[in-house]
Structure formats: structure tokens, C-alpha cells
Scaffold this motif. Structure first.
Motif, PDB file in Angstrom:
ATOM      1  N   LEU A  35       0.825  -1.210   0.000  1.00 46.07           N
ATOM      2  CA  LEU A  35       0.000   0.000   0.000  1.00 46.07           C
ATOM      3  C   LEU A  35       0.860   1.261   0.000  1.00 46.07           C
ATOM      4  O   LEU A  35       0.510   2.254  -0.642  1.00 46.07           O
ATOM      5  CB  LEU A  35      -0.954  -0.015   1.196  1.00 46.07           C
ATOM      6  N   LEU A  36       1.997   1.227   0.678  1.00 50.55           N
ATOM      7  CA  LEU A  36       2.883   2.391   0.681  1.00 50.55           C
ATOM      8  C   LEU A  36       3.553   2.592  -0.680  1.00 50.55           C
ATOM      9  O   LEU A  36       3.761   3.730  -1.111  1.00 50.55           O
ATOM     10  CB  LEU A  36       3.919   2.274   1.792  1.00 50.55           C
ATOM     11  N   VAL A  37       3.878   1.508  -1.376  1.00 53.83           N
ATOM     12  CA  VAL A  37       4.403   1.621  -2.739  1.00 53.83           C
ATOM     13  C   VAL A  37       3.347   2.256  -3.634  1.00 53.83           C
ATOM     14  O   VAL A  37       3.637   3.152  -4.437  1.00 53.83           O
ATOM     15  CB  VAL A  37       4.847   0.240  -3.289  1.00 53.83           C
ATOM     16  N   LEU A  38       2.103   1.835  -3.479  1.00 51.19           N
ATOM     17  CA  LEU A  38       1.021   2.425  -4.286  1.00 51.19           C
ATOM     18  C   LEU A  38       0.821   3.899  -3.936  1.00 51.19           C
ATOM     19  O   LEU A  38       0.656   4.734  -4.831  1.00 51.19           O
ATOM     20  CB  LEU A  38      -0.271   1.641  -4.091  1.00 51.19           C
ATOM     21  N   LYS A  39       0.848   4.230  -2.657  1.00 54.67           N
ATOM     22  CA  LYS A  39       0.722   5.637  -2.246  1.00 54.67           C
ATOM     23  C   LYS A  39       1.819   6.475  -2.894  1.00 54.67           C
ATOM     24  O   LYS A  39       1.563   7.560  -3.433  1.00 54.67           O
ATOM     25  CB  LYS A  39       0.790   5.741  -0.722  1.00 54.67           C
ATOM     26  N   ALA A  40       3.041   5.972  -2.873  1.00 54.44           N
ATOM     27  CA  ALA A  40       4.157   6.687  -3.500  1.00 54.44           C
ATOM     28  C   ALA A  40       3.963   6.798  -5.010  1.00 54.44           C
ATOM     29  O   ALA A  40       4.268   7.838  -5.606  1.00 54.44           O
ATOM     30  CB  ALA A  40       5.475   5.977  -3.178  1.00 54.44           C
ATOM     31  N   SER A  41       3.429   5.759  -5.626  1.00 57.25           N
ATOM     32  CA  SER A  41       3.160   5.801  -7.069  1.00 57.25           C
ATOM     33  C   SER A  41       2.184   6.918  -7.405  1.00 57.25           C
ATOM     34  O   SER A  41       2.383   7.654  -8.377  1.00 57.25           O
ATOM     35  CB  SER A  41       2.593   4.469  -7.559  1.00 57.25           C
TER      36      SER A  41
ATOM     37  N   ASP B  27      10.311  -7.405  -4.332  1.00 62.21           N
ATOM     38  CA  ASP B  27       9.186  -8.327  -4.218  1.00 62.21           C
ATOM     39  C   ASP B  27       7.855  -7.610  -4.432  1.00 62.21           C
ATOM     40  O   ASP B  27       7.002  -8.077  -5.198  1.00 62.21           O
ATOM     41  CB  ASP B  27       9.208  -9.009  -2.847  1.00 62.21           C
ATOM     42  N   ARG B  28       7.659  -6.459  -3.778  1.00 58.81           N
ATOM     43  CA  ARG B  28       6.379  -5.750  -3.881  1.00 58.81           C
ATOM     44  C   ARG B  28       6.161  -5.188  -5.285  1.00 58.81           C
ATOM     45  O   ARG B  28       5.069  -5.291  -5.840  1.00 58.81           O
ATOM     46  CB  ARG B  28       6.283  -4.628  -2.846  1.00 58.81           C
ATOM     47  N   LEU B  29       7.204  -4.609  -5.874  1.00 57.81           N
ATOM     48  CA  LEU B  29       7.071  -4.100  -7.248  1.00 57.81           C
ATOM     49  C   LEU B  29       6.793  -5.250  -8.214  1.00 57.81           C
ATOM     50  O   LEU B  29       5.935  -5.138  -9.099  1.00 57.81           O
ATOM     51  CB  LEU B  29       8.326  -3.342  -7.667  1.00 57.81           C
ATOM     52  N   GLY B  30       7.492  -6.371  -8.025  1.00 58.68           N
ATOM     53  CA  GLY B  30       7.272  -7.538  -8.881  1.00 58.68           C
ATOM     54  C   GLY B  30       5.845  -8.054  -8.797  1.00 58.68           C
ATOM     55  O   GLY B  30       5.227  -8.386  -9.822  1.00 58.68           O
ATOM     56  N   ARG B  31       5.304  -8.107  -7.589  1.00 58.32           N
ATOM     57  CA  ARG B  31       3.924  -8.571  -7.409  1.00 58.32           C
ATOM     58  C   ARG B  31       2.939  -7.612  -8.070  1.00 58.32           C
ATOM     59  O   ARG B  31       1.984  -8.031  -8.725  1.00 58.32           O
ATOM     60  CB  ARG B  31       3.603  -8.711  -5.921  1.00 58.32           C
TER      61      ARG B  31
END
Length: 157
Positions: free
Chosen positions: A26-32, A55-59
Motif C-alpha cells: 500500500l505504501l508503494v502504491l501511495k508513493a506511485s 518483491d512488492r514491485l514484482g507482485r
């Protein structure tokens, strides 16, 4: 039940949680949504380990939420939200609204303003037939075609 097995349950809340259900995703998405595109920018903004970020970006790429593309400068790959990724925005806004209400004792840390009129953006549930605002008390879950199809499938023994 193992975490991976949750993806096979015929539930439109459980299945997305297999992909989105940890804080780093969710934090990766928020940053995106804030415009972060490159691996090193994500790592710097979030303070996340390289392996966990990979791992999170790959998923997110595997599930079509982010697309990995070559940057316009041609030197670095970048990660961009897809249509499927943009459709997650209301989920993040609902979490933000809840956080502003219950976890921001000094008031909201940020205001999410509508660019055209400067009003504040919020999420709300409405009925698709009459347009009325609804809460959990107004909703009755009923079996849909996905559960009926699942129930009619032969069971592996």
C-alpha cells in the motif's frame, strides 16, 4: 489455511488482500500516486529494503497494477500505474478518510483537494440504483455468479 490459498477463495475482498494486504504494498502504491516512478526513488521515499521493494514491485507488475517501462531517458526502468492501478485510488482514499477520523488527533496531516474547485475529496458508498448513501447497516450480501460457479465445481480430493 495458508496465505497463498486465500487467492482461491471466491471472495472479492479476500482475493485482493492476497495482492494488496501488507503495508509495504500500500505504501508503494501511495508513493506511485505521488509520482514516484524509479526503484531508487521508492527505496529512498519509503526506507524499504531492496529485496522487499523488489518483491512488492514484482507482485504489482505481475498483477497488472504497475507496468515496468523504460524511462524516457533510457537509462532506468520506471514503474507506472496501469488503469487497474488507478482503480485502487478509492481504496487508499477510504483508508485516508478512516485515518483522518480515528488516527489524526491534531487533524488531517494533508488535505486532498479537487483541482477544479478546491473542495476536499472523500469516499462514500452509494446505491447504484437510487443513489442513496449507504452504510454496512444498509447492505445485505447475496450470492453472486462467482460463488455459484465455485460451488458447482468438482472438488479435488
Amino acid at each position: 489455511m495458508r496465505y497463498e490459498d486465500l487467492a482461491d477463495l471466491p471472495c472479492s475482498i479476500t482475493r485482493p488482500l492476497v495482492v494488496l494486504g501488507d503495508r509495504w504494498t500500500l505504501l508503494v502504491l501511495k508513493a506511485s500516486f505521488a509520482g514516484v516512478r524509479r526503484f531508487n526513488e521508492f527505496q529512498s521515499a519509503l526506507g524499504i529494503s531492496r529485496s522487499r521493494l523488489q518483491d512488492r514491485l514484482g507482485r504489482l507488475v505481475e498483477h497488472g497494477i504497475l507496468a515496468r517501462q523504460q524511462a524516457t531517458d533510457g537509462n532506468h526502468p520506471q514503474y507506472r500505474l496501469t488503469r487497474k492501478g488507478h482503480d485502487i485510488y478509492p481504496i487508499l482514499m477510504a483508508i485516508k478518510d478512516w485515518g483522518d477520523t480515528y488516527m489524526a488527533p491534531d487533524g488531517p496531516p494533508a488535505h486532498y483537494r479537487h483541482r477544479d474547485c478546491t473542495g476536499e475529496a472523500h469516499t462514500q458508498l452509494t446505491c447504484d440504483t437510487c443513489g442513496a448513501d449507504v452504510t454496512a447497516h444498509d447492505i445485505t450480501p447475496e450470492p453472486g455468479p462467482g460463488i455459484l460457479a465455485h460451488l458447482s465445481q468438482p472438488r479435488a480430493e
